[in-house]
Every structure is written in structure tokens, then in C-alpha cells.
Enzyme design. Structure first.
Site, mmCIF file in Angstrom:
data_model
loop_
_atom_site.group_PDB
_atom_site.id
_atom_site.type_symbol
_atom_site.label_atom_id
_atom_site.label_comp_id
_atom_site.label_asym_id
_atom_site.label_seq_id
_atom_site.Cartn_x
_atom_site.Cartn_y
_atom_site.Cartn_z
ATOM 1 N N CYS A 140 77.351 -43.943 6.848
ATOM 2 C CA CYS A 140 76.458 -44.496 7.864
ATOM 3 C C CYS A 140 76.720 -46.000 8.035
ATOM 4 O O CYS A 140 77.708 -46.375 8.652
ATOM 5 C CB CYS A 140 75.010 -44.191 7.492
ATOM 6 S SG CYS A 140 73.931 -44.194 8.920
ATOM 7 N N HIS B 84 75.044 -38.693 6.905
ATOM 8 C CA HIS B 84 74.875 -38.815 5.450
ATOM 9 C C HIS B 84 75.262 -37.500 4.771
ATOM 10 O O HIS B 84 74.398 -36.656 4.515
ATOM 11 C CB HIS B 84 73.412 -39.125 5.124
ATOM 12 C CG HIS B 84 72.992 -40.495 5.504
ATOM 13 N ND1 HIS B 84 73.151 -41.590 4.681
ATOM 14 C CD2 HIS B 84 72.419 -40.961 6.637
ATOM 15 C CE1 HIS B 84 72.688 -42.663 5.281
ATOM 16 N NE2 HIS B 84 72.239 -42.325 6.478
ATOM 17 N N GLU C 244 75.808 -36.913 1.815
ATOM 18 C CA GLU C 244 75.205 -36.766 0.475
ATOM 19 C C GLU C 244 73.992 -35.834 0.465
ATOM 20 O O GLU C 244 73.677 -35.221 -0.548
ATOM 21 C CB GLU C 244 74.836 -38.136 -0.116
ATOM 22 C CG GLU C 244 73.706 -38.898 0.582
ATOM 23 C CD GLU C 244 74.187 -39.813 1.709
ATOM 24 O OE1 GLU C 244 75.253 -39.542 2.284
ATOM 25 O OE2 GLU C 244 73.471 -40.786 2.031
HETATM 26 N N1 GLN Z 1 71.272 -49.696 9.910
HETATM 27 C C1 GLN Z 1 72.215 -48.805 10.498
HETATM 28 C C2 GLN Z 1 71.656 -48.092 11.720
HETATM 29 O O1 GLN Z 1 70.482 -48.101 11.953
HETATM 30 C C3 GLN Z 1 72.701 -47.788 9.471
HETATM 31 C C4 GLN Z 1 71.615 -46.878 8.986
HETATM 32 C C5 GLN Z 1 71.988 -46.147 7.734
HETATM 33 O O2 GLN Z 1 72.920 -46.529 7.042
HETATM 34 N N2 GLN Z 1 71.250 -45.126 7.391
HETATM 35 O O3 GLN Z 1 72.391 -47.529 12.481
#
Ligand code: GLN
Length: 537
Positions: free
Chosen positions: A383, A509, A511
Site C-alpha cells: 500500500c 494489503h 497480509e
Molecule cells: N496513506 C496512503 C493512502 O491513503 C496509504 C494507505 C495505506 O498504506 N494503508 O492511500
């Protein structure tokens, strides 16, 4: 059959593994052929943990349907291997928001709204939804915090009432407590357990089983003593000594006879004999000594490892598949900016930048990405880790020195990570967030496709920003490959570098979908690349 309910409360202190115990018991029941779900009742007033600092709360665990939930839901899904949904996590905030909205609509016209019955009814209604929403025959309900907390009282009262609503024969109370160890006399003490059980009884809940947690072996006499003082059967006092291998807990509960005892008390017969061979192999595998590989995890909440619970678990699952022991080097990204902590990064054979929000430590993470790219160290970006991989590449390879995500710099000349046009102007936190399962098409011949071995996957998301499509072609021309794209072609889901042993970033994600028996393919491919590099060193 009538839905059965097992209620978990905690005594003495929190953080003794109530969630893991509930998750493990869920597994025991699933092994006996029952459909199981677990629900967590969180006493805080936030509507969900999405806006809470990971320092307060640990990781925010995301479900298929996009619910942002407590990290215990991660334990439940990993141990039981079920997909839960948003009714499986209730907070005081949600309960009050619903009751107050109904009051404003006039649904209770003329009435005085009170904790009993209005709040407790809403809690019970939400507990009742789990079986319908998940198809579970046995619902395990875990109350957050410990007995004696003011804020959990309405939840406990609702559970007390439920015993008569659904029939006593359909419910079971399990109390998880802690036995402190007195070093001077080398003994374990049961007094705090006795106190917490009497506090529970004062609320009207009598435990049917006590899980006594301890860091030291628990003698039989102590079990007998707890049984006597707390009025539970001796075989219903389950000693649970801390184990370094989390996934051993179901086996420990099985050996203590918990599965059969619980079924008997609920008037159920096992539909099949539990088959633990896969779990036993898993635990033996964890215990077996394997070559170590080091991975630097560069984050901003690294002091609290719970903030990266699923990432850590996914790395360990992948380690088992790759036949290595993954040792995580925790690196604070803000430290890297001050030129500290680089020794951990340099000693590692892989670098991982996990998800995150806010600008603190961003430049340190970008420096770690650059280090991995330039030195051809296997890199996995999750992400935010994917977004920063793109930012770093734009700065170093495309030569746009102030490239950034507009989350961190509104006036950057290369907004390579940005909000999508249709997201602008929405100010409610969470309102613009892309949450939950989305499909992703993989490009043949890429790292991603060879990891997954299939053309279409679905993964869980939690982010607001996206790769800015106006940069796609330029980035591609310089060697960045967009190996995962949403089926409508609008969103980049996976970026990787062609000219690198393994440099992959996922906008989602992965994970959250890794399971001990089904390690996530992207994590496995990453850890294999790390192991390969470690072997060459
Ligand atoms: N802050 C980034 C976004 O809002 C990444 C979010 C994250 O890593 N979950 O896109």
C-alpha cells in the site's frame, strides 16, 4: 439446531490472549464439523478502529466487505480459516450511534432511552445478526477489556440477558484470567482470579470454564483450588501456559479436553473426529530449526509490533513455505532520516515497507526504497510501500526531484500518487477510502503472475490515494511494470521493476489474506527471493 453461543470474558489483566483462545476454540469446533464465527465486542466509543492510532490499538484489520476491525479478527480468520464480515465487530460507538439515530427519527416516541433496555437490546440485536450473516451454528463472542471496566458493563449485561433469551442450554461462559507469579516464593497466585470471578458473578454471570493463563507451569493442586473457589468443575479449569508458538494453542486446548467438554455442555455431538495432522505438521515446522533470513521492516509504529500483526504473521507463514526462519529487523523510518538504524537495513536480505498514513518518516521510507532498488535487495511494498516505491522511482529515474504523493505534498510538480478525480471534495475521514475486496488482473510473465499462478485475484484494500494514471506511460517507458490492474483498467494494483530480482509493490494489503496453512503467494515469492539472496551472501 438452535444457534449456540460461547461468551468470552477476561479477568485480572488484559492482553493475556483472550482473542487467541477464542480463535483456537473456534478451530476446535470447526474440526468437529460445525460452522463457526467469532464476534468481538469492543467497549470504546469510536465507531470503528479506523481513525485510531495504531499506538493505541495495534493494527486495523480489514475484512472482505471493507469493515475496519480489531486485530483480534485477524486471529479469528487465521486460526479458523473463515471469512468474517462487518457484523463480527461491534463497538460502543456503533451501538450508541444506532440508538441515537433511531431516537432522532422518533422510533421511540414518548420513551426515555436508557442503557437497559435500549442499549442492551441493540447489543443483543447485533449479536443475533452474526449467525444470519455468516451461517454459523456456533457463535463465539469475545468481550474486549477486563471485567471491572466501566465501559464493558452494558455488553456484560446484554450477555447475561441473552442466556435467558436463547436458553441457558445454548450458552456457555468462558472466563480467561491470569495467574501472577511471585518470584520470592516461586508460586502462582489464584487470588486475582477469585476476585475477578466474584466480580463477574456480581454482574450475574457465572463462568462455566476458566482458562488460567500463566508464564509458569500450573500444578494440579492449583487447578483444584481454582475449581473449588470459583465453583467450576475441575476439568473445566484449563491451564494455559504461554507458548512461543502461537499456532500451538489449538493443540493445547485439544489436549486439555476443551473441545469435547464444550460440546458436551452445549448438548452437541461431534460430527467428525478432529484431524490435527496439518496443524501438528505446522507447529513442528515452526519449531524445526531452519536457516535464518533477515528482513528489515521499515515503518513508523515499529515500537509496537502489534501495529504490524498481519504483516508479521504473513512473513512467518511465507517463511515456513520457503523453509526459512524470518527474523524481522524493526526499523523506524524517522530514524533513517537522522542517519540511524541503517545497520539493520544493511544487514538484511530484504526490505519491506508496510502501509501507513501521515507524513512522519516518509522520507526515511523513500531512502530505504532507494537503497533496495539500487542494491538490488528484494523489496516488498504494501500500500503506502507501493506508493513510495513509485515516488522514489519518479524522483531517481524520471528525474523529477520533488515527486511525491499529494497526501504529503500538495504542491509537488510530479503528483505521481494522487486522489482520483471523483474523490476530491469529500472531507469525511473514511468517506473516500477504498476498502475491502477488489479484483485485480495480472499481467503474464510478471513477478506477480508467476507468484499467484492465476490471471485474476481479489485482494483487500484500505487506502485513499492511487497511482496517477497520467504518469503510467512515462513510468513504463523507464522500466516500471504495472503487473496488476483493475479489470476496468482504471487502477494500478501492482507495480514492479523489470530490471530487479524482486521489487514489487501492491496497492492492496495481501497480509490480510495470508493463513498459516495457505501462505500468501506474494509473501512467499518475496521471502523466496530474500532466501535466495541470503544463500548467495
Ligand atoms: N496513506 C496512503 C493512502 O491513503 C496509504 C494507505 C495505506 O498504506 N494503508 O492511500
Amino acid at each position: 439446531m438452535a444457534t449456540k453461543y460461547i461468551f468470552f470474558t477476561g479477568g485480572v489483566v488484559s492482553s493475556v490472549g483472550k482473542g487467541v483462545t477464542a480463535a483456537a476454540l473456534g478451530r476446535l469446533l470447526k474440526e468437529r464439523g460445525f460452522a463457526v464465527a467469532v464476534q468481538k465486542l469492543d467497549p470504546y466509543i469510536n465507531v470503528d478502529p479506523g481513525t485510531m492510532s495504531p499506538y493505541q490499538h495495534g493494527e486495523v484489520y480489514v475484512l472482505d466487505d471493507g469493515a475496519e476491525t480489531d486485530l483480534d479478527l485477524g486471529h479469528y480468520e487465521r486460526f479458523i480459516d473463515v471469512s468474517l464480515n462487518r457484523v463480527c465487530n461491534i463497538t460502543t460507538g456503533q451501538v450508541y450511534a444506532e440508538v441515537i439515530a433511531k431516537e432522532r427519527r422518533g422510533d421511540y416516541l414518548g420513551g426515555t432511552i436508557q442503557v437497559i433496555p435500549h442499549i442492551t437490546n441493540e447489543i443483543k440485536r447485533r449479536i443475533g445478526l452474526v449467525a444470519k450473516a455468516t451461517g454459523a451454528e456456533i457463535v463465539l463472542v469475545e468481550v474486549g477489556g477486563t471485567v471491572g471496566d466501566i465501559e464493558s458493563l452494558p455488553f456484560l449485561e446484554a450477555l447475561r440477558q441473552m442466556r435467558s433469551d436463547v436458553g441457558r442450554e445454548n450458552t456457555l461462559n468462558i472466563h480467561v484470567t491470569w495467574l501472577p507469579h511471585i518470584g520470592a516464593t516461586n508460586e502462582l497466585k489464584t487470588k486475582p482470579t477469585q476476585h475477578s470471578v466474584s466480580e463477574l458473578r456480581a454482574i450475574g454471570i457465572a463462568p462455566n470454564m476458566i482458562v488460567a493463563r500463566s508464564d509458569y507451569p500450573i500444578a494440579d493442586e492449583l487447578r483444584a483450588k481454582i475449581a473449588l473457589f470459583c465453583d467450576v468443575e475441575e476439568r473445566a479449569v484449563v491451564p494455559m501456559v504461554t507458548t512461543p508458538v502461537l499456532y500451538e494453542v489449538p493443540l493445547l486446548l485439544e489436549r486439555a479436553g476443551v473441545g469435547d467438554y464444550v460440546l458436551q455442555k452445549l448438548g452437541l455431538e461431534a460430527r467428525r473426529r478432529p484431524d490435527w495432522s496439518e496443524w501438528e505438521r505446522l507447529v513442528a515446522d515452526v519449531r524445526r530449526s531452519k536457516p535464518k533470513v533477515k528482513i528489515a521492516l521499515v515503518g513508523k509504529y515499529v515500537e509496537l509490533h502489534d501495529a504490524y500483526m498481519s504483516v508479521r504473521e504473513a512473513l512467518h507463514h511465507a517463511g515456513m513455505a520457503a523453509g526459512v526462519d524470518v527474523e524481522i529487523g524493526w526499523v523506524h523510518s524517522a530514524e533513517l532520516e537522522r542517519n540511524r538504524g541503517w545497520d539493520i537495513v544493511r544487514q538484511a536480505d530484504g526490505v519491506l515497507v508496510p502501509g501507513g498514513f501521515g507524513s512522519r518518516g516518509i522520507e526515511g521510507k523513500i531512502q530505504a526504497v532507494r537503497y533496495a532498488r539500487e542494491n538490488k535487495i528484494p523489496y516488498l511494498g504494501l500500500c503506502l510501500g507501493m506508493q513510495l516505491m513509485v515516488v522514489e522511482f519518479t524522483r531517481s529515474v524520471l528525474g523529477c526531484e520533488d515527486a511525491n504523493s499529494t497526501e504529503f505534498d500538495h504542491s509537488t510538480s510530479c503528483p505521481v500518487i494522487d486522489l482520483m478525480p471523483d474523490q476530491r471534495g469529500i472531507s469525511d475521514m473514511g468517506g473516500t477510502m477504498r476498502l475491502g475486496l477488489y479484483p485485480c488482473e495480472l499481467q503474464e510473465g510478471s513477478h506477480a503472475a508467476s507468484a499467484y499462478q492465476k490471471p485474476l485475484v481479489e485482494e483487500r484494500h484500505r487506502h485513499r490515494f492511487e497511482l496517477n494514471n497520467t504518469y503510467r506511460e512515462t513510468l513504463q517507458a523507464k522500466g516500471m511494470r504495472f503487473s496488476g490492474i483493475s479489470p476496468d483498467g482504471r487502477l494500478v494494483e501492482i507495480a514492479e521493476l523489470a530490471d530487479h530480482p524482486f521489487m514489487v509493490g501492491t496497492q492492496f494489503h495481501p497480509e490480510f489474506l495470508s493463513r498459516p496453512n495457505r501462505p500468501h503467494p506474494i509473501f512467499v515469492a518475496f521471502v523466496r527471493a530474500v532466501a535466495e539472496r541470503a544463500g548467495r551472501n
